[in-house]
Design a protein around this motif. Structure first.
Motif, PDB file in Angstrom:
ATOM      1  N   ALA A   1       4.844 -28.132 -29.215  1.00 51.58           N
ATOM      2  CA  ALA A   1       5.812 -28.746 -28.300  1.00 51.58           C
ATOM      3  C   ALA A   1       6.592 -27.674 -27.532  1.00 51.58           C
ATOM      4  O   ALA A   1       6.874 -27.840 -26.343  1.00 51.58           O
ATOM      5  CB  ALA A   1       6.762 -29.643 -29.080  1.00 51.58           C
ATOM      6  N   ASP A   2       6.934 -26.576 -28.209  1.00 60.06           N
ATOM      7  CA  ASP A   2       7.597 -25.464 -27.515  1.00 60.06           C
ATOM      8  C   ASP A   2       6.739 -24.969 -26.349  1.00 60.06           C
ATOM      9  O   ASP A   2       7.227 -24.757 -25.233  1.00 60.06           O
ATOM     10  CB  ASP A   2       7.834 -24.293 -28.477  1.00 60.06           C
ATOM     11  N   ILE A   3       5.467 -24.774 -26.620  1.00 62.58           N
ATOM     12  CA  ILE A   3       4.568 -24.203 -25.616  1.00 62.58           C
ATOM     13  C   ILE A   3       4.447 -25.119 -24.397  1.00 62.58           C
ATOM     14  O   ILE A   3       4.360 -24.642 -23.253  1.00 62.58           O
ATOM     15  CB  ILE A   3       3.191 -23.932 -26.249  1.00 62.58           C
ATOM     16  N   LEU A   4       4.478 -26.419 -24.611  1.00 55.95           N
ATOM     17  CA  LEU A   4       4.331 -27.370 -23.507  1.00 55.95           C
ATOM     18  C   LEU A   4       5.671 -27.813 -22.922  1.00 55.95           C
ATOM     19  O   LEU A   4       5.702 -28.446 -21.855  1.00 55.95           O
ATOM     20  CB  LEU A   4       3.543 -28.592 -23.979  1.00 55.95           C
ATOM     21  N   TYR A   5       6.752 -27.476 -23.573  1.00 56.22           N
ATOM     22  CA  TYR A   5       8.087 -27.914 -23.156  1.00 56.22           C
ATOM     23  C   TYR A   5       8.425 -27.577 -21.698  1.00 56.22           C
ATOM     24  O   TYR A   5       8.994 -28.418 -20.991  1.00 56.22           O
ATOM     25  CB  TYR A   5       9.119 -27.317 -24.110  1.00 56.22           C
ATOM     26  N   PRO A   6       8.086 -26.374 -21.182  1.00 58.05           N
ATOM     27  CA  PRO A   6       8.434 -26.081 -19.785  1.00 58.05           C
ATOM     28  C   PRO A   6       7.802 -27.036 -18.779  1.00 58.05           C
ATOM     29  O   PRO A   6       8.234 -27.083 -17.618  1.00 58.05           O
ATOM     30  CB  PRO A   6       7.899 -24.655 -19.583  1.00 58.05           C
ATOM     31  N   GLN A   7       6.805 -27.817 -19.198  1.00 65.65           N
ATOM     32  CA  GLN A   7       6.121 -28.710 -18.263  1.00 65.65           C
ATOM     33  C   GLN A   7       6.563 -30.171 -18.390  1.00 65.65           C
ATOM     34  O   GLN A   7       5.986 -31.040 -17.733  1.00 65.65           O
ATOM     35  CB  GLN A   7       4.614 -28.637 -18.489  1.00 65.65           C
ATOM     36  N   LEU A   8       7.580 -30.428 -19.207  1.00 68.44           N
ATOM     37  CA  LEU A   8       7.981 -31.825 -19.394  1.00 68.44           C
ATOM     38  C   LEU A   8       8.460 -32.454 -18.093  1.00 68.44           C
ATOM     39  O   LEU A   8       8.129 -33.600 -17.783  1.00 68.44           O
ATOM     40  CB  LEU A   8       9.087 -31.910 -20.451  1.00 68.44           C
ATOM     41  N   ASP A   9       9.244 -31.726 -17.313  1.00 71.61           N
ATOM     42  CA  ASP A   9       9.753 -32.272 -16.058  1.00 71.61           C
ATOM     43  C   ASP A   9       8.766 -32.133 -14.914  1.00 71.61           C
ATOM     44  O   ASP A   9       8.723 -32.976 -14.016  1.00 71.61           O
ATOM     45  CB  ASP A   9      11.067 -31.586 -15.682  1.00 71.61           C
ATOM     46  N   GLU A  10       7.977 -31.064 -14.956  1.00 68.86           N
ATOM     47  CA  GLU A  10       7.039 -30.801 -13.860  1.00 68.86           C
ATOM     48  C   GLU A  10       5.871 -29.979 -14.383  1.00 68.86           C
ATOM     49  O   GLU A  10       6.071 -28.854 -14.853  1.00 68.86           O
ATOM     50  CB  GLU A  10       7.737 -30.020 -12.748  1.00 68.86           C
ATOM     51  N   PRO A  11       4.656 -30.500 -14.319  1.00 71.14           N
ATOM     52  CA  PRO A  11       3.506 -29.679 -14.710  1.00 71.14           C
ATOM     53  C   PRO A  11       3.410 -28.444 -13.818  1.00 71.14           C
ATOM     54  O   PRO A  11       3.497 -28.539 -12.595  1.00 71.14           O
ATOM     55  CB  PRO A  11       2.313 -30.618 -14.484  1.00 71.14           C
ATOM     56  N   LYS A  12       3.264 -27.280 -14.442  1.00 72.11           N
ATOM     57  CA  LYS A  12       3.160 -26.043 -13.677  1.00 72.11           C
ATOM     58  C   LYS A  12       2.488 -24.991 -14.544  1.00 72.11           C
ATOM     59  O   LYS A  12       2.499 -25.082 -15.779  1.00 72.11           O
ATOM     60  CB  LYS A  12       4.538 -25.555 -13.231  1.00 72.11           C
ATOM     61  N   PRO A  13       1.895 -23.974 -13.927  1.00 68.09           N
ATOM     62  CA  PRO A  13       1.319 -22.887 -14.721  1.00 68.09           C
ATOM     63  C   PRO A  13       2.389 -22.279 -15.622  1.00 68.09           C
ATOM     64  O   PRO A  13       3.506 -22.001 -15.178  1.00 68.09           O
ATOM     65  CB  PRO A  13       0.846 -21.886 -13.657  1.00 68.09           C
ATOM     66  N   THR A  14       2.042 -22.078 -16.876  1.00 71.37           N
ATOM     67  CA  THR A  14       2.993 -21.554 -17.860  1.00 71.37           C
ATOM     68  C   THR A  14       2.297 -20.503 -18.704  1.00 71.37           C
ATOM     69  O   THR A  14       1.202 -20.750 -19.222  1.00 71.37           O
ATOM     70  CB  THR A  14       3.518 -22.680 -18.773  1.00 71.37           C
ATOM     71  N   VAL A  15       2.932 -19.344 -18.839  1.00 72.79           N
ATOM     72  CA  VAL A  15       2.340 -18.264 -19.630  1.00 72.79           C
ATOM     73  C   VAL A  15       3.179 -18.038 -20.882  1.00 72.79           C
ATOM     74  O   VAL A  15       4.409 -18.087 -20.848  1.00 72.79           O
ATOM     75  CB  VAL A  15       2.226 -16.964 -18.808  1.00 72.79           C
TER      76      VAL A  15
ATOM     77  N   ASP B   1       2.269 -40.819 -12.418  1.00 68.08           N
ATOM     78  CA  ASP B   1       2.776 -42.012 -11.735  1.00 68.08           C
ATOM     79  C   ASP B   1       2.857 -43.222 -12.658  1.00 68.08           C
ATOM     80  O   ASP B   1       3.568 -44.188 -12.351  1.00 68.08           O
ATOM     81  CB  ASP B   1       1.883 -42.356 -10.538  1.00 68.08           C
ATOM     82  N   HIS B   2       2.139 -43.168 -13.784  1.00 69.60           N
ATOM     83  CA  HIS B   2       2.103 -44.324 -14.689  1.00 69.60           C
ATOM     84  C   HIS B   2       2.629 -43.977 -16.080  1.00 69.60           C
ATOM     85  O   HIS B   2       2.211 -44.555 -17.088  1.00 69.60           O
ATOM     86  CB  HIS B   2       0.679 -44.881 -14.774  1.00 69.60           C
ATOM     87  N   GLY B   3       3.570 -43.040 -16.121  1.00 72.06           N
ATOM     88  CA  GLY B   3       4.289 -42.756 -17.361  1.00 72.06           C
ATOM     89  C   GLY B   3       3.569 -41.873 -18.344  1.00 72.06           C
ATOM     90  O   GLY B   3       3.994 -41.766 -19.504  1.00 72.06           O
ATOM     91  N   GLY B   4       2.501 -41.210 -17.930  1.00 74.84           N
ATOM     92  CA  GLY B   4       1.775 -40.329 -18.837  1.00 74.84           C
ATOM     93  C   GLY B   4       2.172 -38.869 -18.674  1.00 74.84           C
ATOM     94  O   GLY B   4       3.071 -38.524 -17.898  1.00 74.84           O
ATOM     95  N   TYR B   5       1.505 -38.019 -19.405  1.00 76.90           N
ATOM     96  CA  TYR B   5       1.732 -36.577 -19.316  1.00 76.90           C
ATOM     97  C   TYR B   5       0.714 -35.964 -18.352  1.00 76.90           C
ATOM     98  O   TYR B   5      -0.405 -36.459 -18.215  1.00 76.90           O
ATOM     99  CB  TYR B   5       1.572 -35.910 -20.680  1.00 76.90           C
ATOM    100  N   GLY B   6       1.126 -34.870 -17.733  1.00 74.81           N
ATOM    101  CA  GLY B   6       0.231 -34.173 -16.816  1.00 74.81           C
ATOM    102  C   GLY B   6       0.147 -32.696 -17.119  1.00 74.81           C
ATOM    103  O   GLY B   6       0.084 -31.870 -16.201  1.00 74.81           O
ATOM    104  N   PHE B   7       0.159 -32.354 -18.407  1.00 74.91           N
ATOM    105  CA  PHE B   7       0.204 -30.938 -18.788  1.00 74.91           C
ATOM    106  C   PHE B   7      -0.972 -30.152 -18.227  1.00 74.91           C
ATOM    107  O   PHE B   7      -2.120 -30.596 -18.273  1.00 74.91           O
ATOM    108  CB  PHE B   7       0.190 -30.795 -20.311  1.00 74.91           C
TER     109      PHE B   7
END
Length: 585
Positions: free
Chosen positions: A282-296, A444-450
């Protein structure tokens, strides 16, 4: 809805990650000036970098390149000037990466083939103004860093996150990760520094009082080194409700058998330890909760099991998987490769409007391909499909989609398409565009876009005593909290790569590639000054620099660094209550 066990590995973000830098792995060891090593040079498989529990006799060379320049002669870019060594350790398992153990790496190059880590050299030219740890090969590998580099170049959103388990004082080995987070923040990324207090409590058994003390020290050092809390986020796992909620959701996509296979958990592993793994995902994916984006995620190679699982879970959390396909039936990766070969061979003999049929592909495979299990499975599926056309297409697999999201996807796919109960085939859309469309529909339909998180890997630093740098061995490391005079003394007492006598050193030159003190210059003391690091290296291997004077200079620089760092820590300590108050609003 589709069976999650059937589709879980379809379209994995690491489908082709094992293809990694064979040319680079075959290069000869080189000097900082671009020439080949002479004299007592070792083969590249013995080159050591930074961190195992080696005896002084068994240490191999780091071959860190200090100058960041180009090869002389063939004018190759600086990315060619790399080594990738390891640390030879008797009895060490060089392929078992343990996030909680004392992982050692006897040959970093094996990580490329065995775990799909790619050589950082290959992406270095794409990184704008790379950090000196990248230029010198201290950051030696990556997973899927190109999206992050592209975002930097194009001014698009990206993020960097790494965590610190507060089990002791922060030391100069931890500074590598601090620097990597701060550099990405300076390049315009959203930066996150987390304290893995739940992990420290569950996996290491620390009390909360101990964790509180160590956590404060980590935060102070990160701030003192340049982390901007106004533009970044600092948090503790135990206090971040969003992370805990996401961990609960991720836990529904993981099971004990999987964690057992990855981490060697058994019947004695407590549930809290297993829960801490899901929290780290969850920590690793946390930066993308508001907006999916490249994360290192900057880490040491021992943390790679976490990255592999996080990338897999990011894909599983999506409503749709996206993969290649050639017919209406499902196929695994190996079968798809064979279908692709058959299609290309048969289509080459046909006009553009003449269709390749599945039964014809089955005939071709039986005639041209050596029998094995993949061949047999593929032929059976093709025979069952009969005269169905064999055509390349991009497939959207229904993983977790709601009925509304699946219908919206069908409407959103433009061009020719085929709709089935559990997937949609698009004939006029490439995989990249399809992946973006699937992400948009899910969001758009309430899912995740990681997006699959990226990672970069740095070498372990060698301990000052010549073995592993360990918090439990005070003489092996320099704490960022050490009295500056103690830091001076530790450097003065450090093992070196020098010869037996000054006369022999002047005649043969020193062994900078085997020297923990030279590592201090390359990793920390030379800072961004490649010319200074190169000067130290060249003078050492050329016999001009003797160990006594070299250690004296390093000791003075270390003392100065600690004095400056601790002054800045004191400044931040006075503001920490105010910072904590702001974070809790």
């Amino acid at each position: 809805m589709s069976d999650p066990d059937r589709t879980r590995d379809e379209g994995s973000p690491d489908d082709h990650s094992a293809a990694s830098g064979s040319d680079w792995r075959e290069r000869s060891p080189i000097r900082p000036d671009g020439g080949e090593r002479i004299g007592d040079s070792r083969p590249s498989s013995e080159l050591r970098s930074d961190g195992g529990e080696a005896s002084e006799a068994s240490r191999a060379t780091s071959d860190l390149r200090p100058d960041g320049g180009e090869r002389i002669g063939d004018s190759r870019p600086s990315s060619d000037l790399r080594s990738d060594g390891g640390t030879e350790v008797e009895g060490a398992d060089d392929v078992a990466l343990d996030p909680w153990g004392s992982s050692t790496v006897s040959d970093y190059r094996k990580l490329f083939d065995q775990f799909g880590i790619e050589a950082f050299d290959e992406v270095l030219p794409e990184v704008p103004d790379p950090h000196y740890l990248m230029r010198r090969g201290v950051i030696f590998g990556h997973r899927d860093y190109r999206p992050v580099a592209r975002a930097m170049r194009e001014g698009e959103p990206f993020a960097a996150l790494s965590g610190f388990m507060p089990t002791g004082d922060p030391h100069i080995g931890h500074k590598l990760v601090f620097d990597e987070i701060i550099w990405h923040q300076e390049q315009g990324g959203d930066a996150y520094g987390l304290i893995a207090d739940l992990e420290a409590h569950s996996a290491r058994g620390l009390t909360w009082a101990e964790i509180d003390e160590h956590a404060t020290n980590y935060v102070l050092s990160l701030l003192a080194l340049g982390f901007d809390p106004e533009d970044g986020e600092l948090y503790r796992q135990s206090e971040n409700r969003d992370v805990q909620d996401l961990a609960f959701e991720l836990g529904a996509e993981a099971n004990f058998s999987e964690l057992q296979a990855i981490y060697d958990f058994d019947g004695e592993t407590d549930v809290s330890h297993m829960q801490s793994v899901v929290t780290q995902m969850a920590d690793i994916l946390y930066p993308q909760l508001d907006e999916p984006k490249p994360t290192v995620i900057p880490v040491g190679p021992d943390q790679d099991p976490h990255m592999r699982l996080a990338r897999d879970l990011a894909a599983r959390m999506g409503y749709f998987g996206v993969t290649r396909a050639y017919a209406s039936f499902e196929a695994d990766d190996a079968e798809r490769e064979l279908l692709g070969v058959a299609y290309e061979a048969l289509q080459a003999d046909r006009s553009a409007d003449e269709r390749v049929r599945c039964e014809a592909a089955a005939d071709w495979i039986e005639a041209e391909i050596t029998p094995d299990d993949v061949r047999q499975r593929t032929v059976e599926k093709l025979r069952a499909a009969g005269k169905e056309p064999l055509r390349p297409r991009t497939r959207f697999l229904d993983r977790n989609a709601t009925d509304e999201a699946f219908e919206a996807l069908i409407e959103a796919v433009e061009g020719e398409k085929r709709v089935y109960d559990e997937h949609v085939d698009a004939f006029d859309m490439d995989r990249e565009a399809a992946t973006e469309l699937a992400r948009e529909v899910a969001l758009d339909h309430g899912g995740y876009g990681f997006r699959a998180p990226s990672s970069i890997y740095h070498r372990f630093m060698t301990g000052l005593t010549g073995g592993k740098m360990s918090s439990s061995i005070p003489a092996s490391h320099i704490s960022l909290l050490d009295d500056p005079e103690d830091g001076y003394d530790k450097v003065k007492s450090a093992t070196t790569g020098g010869r037996s006598t000054a006369e022999e050193q002047r005649e043969k030159g020193g062994k900078a590639d085997e020297c923990p003190v030279y590592e201090l210059y390359a990793y920390l003391l030379a800072g961004d000054d490649d010319e200074f690091a190169k000067e130290v290296y060249d003078e050492c291997v050329g016999g001009e620099r003797l160990c006594g004077g070299c250690k004296e200079q390093a000791a003075e620089l270390m003392e100065s660094f600690l004095e400056d760092h601790q002054e800045k820590r004191a400044e931040w300590e006075a503001k920490l209550d105010e910072l904590d108050s702001d974070r809790k609003r």
